[in-house]
Each structure stands twice: as C-alpha cells, then as structure tokens.
Design an enzyme around this catalytic site. Structure first.
Site, PDB file in Angstrom:
ATOM      1  N   PHE A 149       0.985  -1.062   0.108  1.00  0.00           N
ATOM      2  CA  PHE A 149       0.373   0.125  -0.627  1.00  0.00           C
ATOM      3  C   PHE A 149       1.045   0.828  -0.048  1.00  0.00           C
ATOM      4  CE2 PHE A 149       0.706  -0.652   4.423  1.00  0.00           C
ATOM      5  CZ  PHE A 149       1.191   0.671   5.213  1.00  0.00           C
ATOM      6  N   LYS A 173      -1.043  -7.766  -8.016  1.00  0.00           N
ATOM      7  CA  LYS A 173      -2.458  -7.374  -7.261  1.00  0.00           C
ATOM      8  C   LYS A 173      -1.817  -6.408  -7.064  1.00  0.00           C
ATOM      9  CE  LYS A 173      -3.244  -8.444  -3.760  1.00  0.00           C
ATOM     10  NZ  LYS A 173      -3.535  -7.566  -2.247  1.00  0.00           N
ATOM     11  N   SER A 226       6.031  -6.580   4.737  1.00  0.00           N
ATOM     12  CA  SER A 226       6.406  -7.278   4.953  1.00  0.00           C
ATOM     13  C   SER A 226       7.198  -8.722   5.976  1.00  0.00           C
ATOM     14  CB  SER A 226       5.018  -6.803   6.461  1.00  0.00           C
ATOM     15  OG  SER A 226       4.290  -8.260   6.589  1.00  0.00           O
ATOM     16  N   CYS A 281       9.898   1.563   3.722  1.00  0.00           N
ATOM     17  CA  CYS A 281       9.984   0.156   4.194  1.00  0.00           C
ATOM     18  C   CYS A 281      12.345   0.863   4.008  1.00  0.00           C
ATOM     19  CB  CYS A 281      10.720  -0.673   2.906  1.00  0.00           C
ATOM     20  SG  CYS A 281      10.960  -0.371   1.930  1.00  0.00           S
ATOM     21  N   GLU A 382       9.503  -3.651  12.918  1.00  0.00           N
ATOM     22  CA  GLU A 382       8.711  -2.641  12.237  1.00  0.00           C
ATOM     23  C   GLU A 382       7.932  -2.092  12.135  1.00  0.00           C
ATOM     24  OE1 GLU A 382       9.225  -2.373   7.128  1.00  0.00           O
ATOM     25  OE2 GLU A 382       8.837  -4.051   7.811  1.00  0.00           O
TER      26      GLU A 382
END
Length: 499
Positions: A149, A173, A226, A281, A382
């Site tokens: 996202f 996707k 993740s 990230c 994280e």
C-alpha cells in the site's frame, strides 16, 4: 459509491465474487470507494488471458516492445499529476511526495525503454573448429507481482514495465487499500498500444495472493511488503516451482559519528524518519549516535520535528499526512505508549494528535524516543510509522556491531566527514543498500534495489540488472556449420576463387 474492479484482457472487468473491500480517505476516515476482491476463479481467468497473450508477445520484436514503452512513458509524464492525486486520495501522503513516487517509478520505465541493451547476448566464435557459442536470454512466460500500500504506483512500476519489456506477460495484484493508481497505470499502458492481455490487474486479498502463488501457469512472483509475508510468499511460491523475489521489511539505521555535521544529520534524520509518515521500507527508524554527540543531536532533531506541519495530503501546506488506516494508527501509537515502560525517554509523543476539521482522520504526530534499548519492542519491530528511535554507542565498532546484529539488512547510512571511516563502514556493514551522508539510499533505476538477511528472500534484487535477469532465463547455443569449401562438388554459380 465508486467501485474499483479488475483489468483483464485490455478492459475493465466487473468483479464476480460478490466480495468487496473498503477504500478509505485517510484524511477524513470516510470510506470513499469499494474494491472488488477476486475469487480464485477470477485469478485463473486473468492468468489464462496472460498466457494466451504470451503466445505472441513473447516472440514480439524488441522494436515493437520499446515503441509501446516509449508511448507509455510519454503518457505517464502527461498524467503524473492525476496519478499523484489518486495516491493522495487513497494513501494519504502529501501531493509532493506522491509526485516524487511517480517520478521514481518513471525511472524504471526509462530502464525498460532501453531494454534492447539489457537483453544483448554474448557470442564467442571459433571456440573449436567451426564452432560458435552464444548466450541469450529469453522471457519466462506469465509472471505476477504483489505490491504494498505504501507506494501504490512506484512499486508496481518497479515490476511490470521491465517484465513486459523482457517479453513476459504480467498479472498484478496491488494492495486492496489503495488500488486506483495501479488500475490507472494499466489503462495508460493499454492506451499506449500494449496488446490486450499483456498486463492484467486483479484486485483482491489473501485468496487472490494464494492462488497466484500456486497457479501452475505463473512462472515467477515478485513481492514487496513485510518480512513475515515475504517469507510466506517465498516459501509457498518456491514450493510450487516458481522463481521468487520477495522484498521484506526493515529497521534502517543511521550511524552518526562524532565528526559529522550535526545540523545536516538532524535534517536528514527528520526527513528520512518522518517523510511519508514513516510508511517507507527505506525510512530511517533508528539513529545510532556515537560518542558524546547524542544529547546535542537529539535536541536538534526535536527542534526540527516540532516544526513539521501535519495535515491532509491535498493541502499544499502539509508536510506529512495521515496513516493508511485507523488500525495501523493505533498500532503505531501502542509502540510509543509502551516505550517508556521499556526504558526509553519519550522526547516527543505524537499520539493523540488530530487535525482541526479532520478529526476522524487517521492522524498521529511525530514521536522521538531516546536512549532506546535493543531489546525493546520499539526497536526490534518494524513500526512503519513516524517514530524515530535514538540509540547510543561509545565507539564506531560498538555502533557497527549494533547495526549488524539486527535481523534486517535493507538500508543503512553513515554521517561523517571522515572518508576513511565512511569507506570502512560501507564495506563492513551488513546491509544491501548503503548511504554515505545520504539518509535514504534508494538506488537509481539502473542499479538494483534490495536488502540482505530478513529483508530479502530469493536471489535477485529488484529492477536494474537483477530485474532483467529475474524476468528472463539464460540459454547457451553451441553451433557448428560445415565449411562450404568442404561441400561436395556440384553446380557452383559463385565467383571463381583463386587458391
């Protein structure tokens, strides 16, 4: 209410599963859109369409592919403002940040436009008498991308332009939290002349993901997200015989040495930790202050963080927007609330923040935690939000050891005026991307992006040369042709040779 469907075979296709997910404006908390969630059968239809398109696209000329890619790049440039607005509306990041995302995605389209150079093979002649050996690269077939996202336009563009340029067909996707940008990219690619079925977009959740991972006609899977999900993607897709590049999470450290320009380091820390509300990230989430500079550095970071303007992404005055969902906002706030109990000094507490007129938005302020221990939750996990941890180290060696002990190895940076120290750091640190006085060392498009350790599962980094190699497979051809001089005597209309 607006509904986002799928893009299959060069056209919008209504969702048939009957399942829909909410898409929220993070600044208001209002559900503005619903997105169709694909069933396994709908994924199968997209893959079948891509497989049929591969029959011709996989053997298409490089000239045909690059012609379409150049047209696509021109359309992206024309529509970058529109795409940025879609990102802001569904992700919440400020408009300038969204524009930057589109620009970084365009870098990979530029790379794909030059695919003729990337796909050049190698030839060795006369390896034996009248024997030549050539190495060539060929496409894989149908490949898939599963994207996060936080960069709904950039990360898809890290994947499908290069994959398509190499001759593959693609099933994307995107995140169901902000799907509109990816769908718009597919529309523009079709407008540029991409044949129907070469790029398909299937919206969905775990059902769609799992079907892509096990589908026998999908040759490779690219993923960014993740670490727990990256590990699952890699294990599952590999077990089904697929090539996988799965980029996971991070805990990016910035090592600040005693000789560093502390003003520059503080500017960099604030930009890298709080940009895009920390939902990157490559965000710096841990600053390691070496020696006696810690207190001064923390004071400078605090001074700058307090001046950041938080507000809706469409407001030109806003420097940071909301988080993607209320649940994620609450999770981030929980780390800040628990930090003091685990020994940290809470220098700035951003929980409880709100914006007048947008009280239902997913707001959180900037948090700064000092003297954080390496066994605290705020350091180990994280967080993916605007929370910066500061740790202390007495020496360079201690700071380096702290960084290398992290299970993550995505990106890192060192701030120093000492060239020798910087050179030593870039060789000794265990991370895939290193910045020297650069806080977010995201490589340009013609160098590959990827981390080490629990930040990457699979052998290939994304885009750059690694991207081309991931989306193709090598073949070596050895040939021997008889010498015409040794051919049987017969009719010869060629010019007579003198011996």
């Amino acid at each position: 209410m607006k509904t986002v469907h799928h893009w299959i075979g060069g056209q919008a296709v209504d969702g048939a599963s009957g399942s829909f997910g909410p898409v929220t404006d993070p600044a208001t908390g209002e559900v503005t859109t619903q997105v169709a969630l694909a069933s396994a059968d709908e994924v199968d239809a997209a893959v079948a369409t891509a497989k049929a398109a591969y029959a011709s696209w996989g053997t298409s000329s490089l000239a045909q592919r690059t012609t379409v890619l150049f047209k696509f790049r021109a359309l992206l440039d024309q529509h970058r403002e529109e795409i940025a607005r879609l990102i802001t509306a569904e992700h919440g990041k400020v408009h300038d940040d969204a524009l930057g995302e589109v620009a970084r995605g365009l870098e990979i389209v530029d790379l794909a436009c030059g695919i003729t150079v990337q796909l050049k093979g190698e030839l060795s002649t006369q390896v034996a008498s009248r024997v030549d050996v050539a190495s060539i690269r060929q496409p894989l077939g149908v490949v898939a991308g599963i994207t996060p996202f936080n960069f709904p336009a950039m990360v898809p563009m890290w994947m499908f332009p290069l994959a398509v340029a190499c001759g593959n067909t693609f099933v994307l996707k995107p995140s169901e939290k902000d799907p509109s940008a990816a769908l718009r990219l597919a529309e523009l690619f079709s407008e540029a002349g991409l044949p129907d079925g070469v790029l398909n977009v299937v919206n969905g959740d775990k059902v769609a993901v799992d079907r892509l991972l096990e589908h026998p006609d999908v040759a490779a899977v690219s993923f960014v997200g993740s670490t727990p999900i990256a590990r699952h993607i890699h294990a599952t897709a590999s077990a089904h015989g697929k090539r996988v590049q799965a980029l996971g999470g991070a805990k990016n450290h910035m090592l600040v040495l005693p000789d560093a320009d502390l003003d520059a380091a503080a500017d960099a820390a604030v930009s890298a930790a709080y940009g895009s509300a920390g939902e990157r990230c490559m965000a710096v989430s841990a600053v390691v202050a070496v020696g006696a500079i810690g207190d001064e550095l923390v004071a400078k970071i605090k001074e700058r963080a307090e001046k950041i303007t938080i507000g809706p992404g469409h407001d030109p005055a806003s420097e940071m927007g909301p988080l993607i969902t209320a649940a994620h906002r609450d999770k981030v706030a929980g780390y800040v609330a628990g930090a003091a109990a685990q020994g940290a000094d809470v220098v700035l507490d951003g929980t409880g923040f709100t914006v007048e007129g947008y009280e239902n938005g997913h707001w959180i302020g900037l948090s700064l935690l000092d003297k954080v221990s390496t066994d605290s939750d705020a350091y180990r996990d994280e967080i993916f939000g605007p929370v910066l941890c500061v740790l202390r180290a007495e020496t360079y060696e201690e700071g380096l050891a702290l960084i290398n002990a992290s299970p993550y190895g995505n990106g890192t940076a060192v701030f120093t005026r000492d060239g020798g120290a910087a050179r030593r750091f870039q060789l000794e640190v265990e991370a895939g991307m290193v910045g020297v006085n650069v806080p977010i060392p995201v490589p340009v498009g013609y160098h590959s992006f990827g981390g080490w350790k629990d930040s990457l599962f699979g052998d290939h980094h994304i885009y750059g040369n690694d991207g081309t190699h991931f989306y193709t497979r090598g073949k070596v051809v050895t040939t021997r042709w008889p010498d015409p001089a040794g051919a049987p005597t017969g009719v010869d209309l060629g010019f007579p040779r003198n011996h």
